[in-house]
Design an enzyme around this catalytic site. Structure first.
Site, mmCIF file in Angstrom:
data_model
loop_
_atom_site.group_PDB
_atom_site.id
_atom_site.type_symbol
_atom_site.label_atom_id
_atom_site.label_comp_id
_atom_site.label_asym_id
_atom_site.label_seq_id
_atom_site.Cartn_x
_atom_site.Cartn_y
_atom_site.Cartn_z
ATOM 1 N N LEU A 173 -34.182 36.122 43.296
ATOM 2 C CA LEU A 173 -33.995 37.427 43.772
ATOM 3 C C LEU A 173 -32.764 38.442 43.508
ATOM 4 O O LEU A 173 -32.573 39.298 43.888
ATOM 5 C CB LEU A 173 -34.558 37.704 45.226
ATOM 6 C CG LEU A 173 -35.735 37.110 45.729
ATOM 7 C CD1 LEU A 173 -36.168 36.938 47.190
ATOM 8 C CD2 LEU A 173 -36.864 37.579 44.850
ATOM 9 N N TYR A 232 -23.430 21.344 48.692
ATOM 10 C CA TYR A 232 -23.707 22.395 49.579
ATOM 11 C C TYR A 232 -23.471 22.129 51.083
ATOM 12 O O TYR A 232 -23.276 23.110 51.794
ATOM 13 C CB TYR A 232 -25.274 22.874 49.705
ATOM 14 C CG TYR A 232 -25.820 23.141 48.183
ATOM 15 C CD1 TYR A 232 -25.198 23.684 47.150
ATOM 16 C CD2 TYR A 232 -27.405 23.358 48.032
ATOM 17 C CE1 TYR A 232 -25.633 24.440 46.082
ATOM 18 C CE2 TYR A 232 -27.842 23.922 46.887
ATOM 19 C CZ TYR A 232 -26.969 24.463 45.961
ATOM 20 O OH TYR A 232 -27.601 24.883 44.834
ATOM 21 N N ILE A 285 -36.844 28.939 43.679
ATOM 22 C CA ILE A 285 -36.140 28.324 44.853
ATOM 23 C C ILE A 285 -35.552 29.374 45.565
ATOM 24 O O ILE A 285 -34.364 29.085 45.761
ATOM 25 C CB ILE A 285 -35.398 26.995 44.602
ATOM 26 C CG1 ILE A 285 -34.501 27.449 43.366
ATOM 27 C CG2 ILE A 285 -36.488 25.777 44.309
ATOM 28 C CD1 ILE A 285 -33.280 26.193 43.706
#
Length: 271
Positions: A187, A48, A226
């Site tokens: 989400l 990341y 998360i």
């Protein structure tokens, strides 16, 4: 904060994902804000490019390091034994910490024997610089293989999971084996916000569709989530999911959105 408790370990049920931030500074500000809001679980990865930002935020926060559950993941190129050991020490330096709470294989790998990678991760755990080990993006069969070759328990399998993604087979296995299923992209990269079913359920509680989606995940046994968020308002919205509970029929309705077989989970989840 609620916790997923398994194998004698308490994992904060809601954490902050740190993939795909525009800049290290944006990530650092988000982690600082999240810790201030009340988050105690931060997820990063070697690939990341956010370990340094996470380390800067956690190390300067008005929260004891022992109270923040920090996860990082081995990149695809760091699977051989020497690279596991060396890259993890580099991660510790970037994170400004003497240990990580959880070290994961970021994905399955066919170029290095699983025993070699998991064995090196176990050695780091024995040394004390890694508290727990786990995997990410593993299928049921791959997860069982990791369990078989690891001396230490596999604490989690981190996978994409949200109301549009059926993970019932994996969840069933995680429940049976006492493994945390950590949901990334919970989400659906914002897709849940326009879901009419979630919005209708949320109206009954004064909650948003996104909050309902997170609550649905957190009410499932052994599941943590998360979500990524950058702004304080979004962070607060995601965190404000511990003051209500979905009814069984609402849980079943949302499971219907995944297209997955609810029958196999009905008994395990008490639905």
């Amino acid at each position: 904060m609620e916790y997923v408790t398994t194998q004698g370990v308490e994992v904060p049920a809601l954490g902050l994902g740190t993939a795909r931030f525009d800049s290290p500074d944006a990530c650092r500000r988000a982690v600082e804000a999240a810790l201030d809001v009340g988050y105690r679980h931060v997820d990063t990865a070697q690939s990341y490019g956010t370990e340094g930002a996470v380390g800067a935020a956690v190390s300067t926060a008005d929260v004891d390091r022992d109270h923040v559950f920090v996860t990082t993941k081995l990149s695809e190129s760091n699977r051989g034994r020497d690279r596991v050991l060396e890259s993890t020490r580099q991660s510790l330096a970037a994170l400004r910490t003497d240990y990580v709470d959880l070290l994961l294989m970021h994905s399955p790998n066919s170029t290095v024997p699983l025993e070699e990678t998991i064995g090196a991760m176990n050695d780091l755990r024995e040394e004390g610089v890694v508290r727990h080990v786990g995997v990410s993006n593993f299928s049921v069969d791959q997860l069982r293989r990791a369990m078989a070759v690891s001396d230490a328990p596999i604490l989690t399998n981190q996978v994409e999971y949200h109301p549009y993604r059926d993970q019932s087979a994996l969840l069933e296995t995680c429940i049976d084996e006492g493994i945390v299923l950590t949901a990334y992209s919970p989400l659906a990269v914002g897709k849940v916000t326009s879901n009419a079913t979630l919005a209708e359920i949320g109206d009954r509680y004064g909650k948003t569709a996104a909050q309902v989606a997170l609550r649905w995940l957190l009410q499932q046994e052994t599941v943590a989530a998360i979500p990524k968020a950058a702004g304080r308002d979004h962070l607060r919205e995601n965190f404000d999911v511990f003051d209500f509970a979905l009814a069984d029929d609402e849980m079943r309705t949302i499971f219907g959105e995944t297209g997955g077989p609810i029958d196999r989970l009905r008994d395990r989840l008490g639905l």
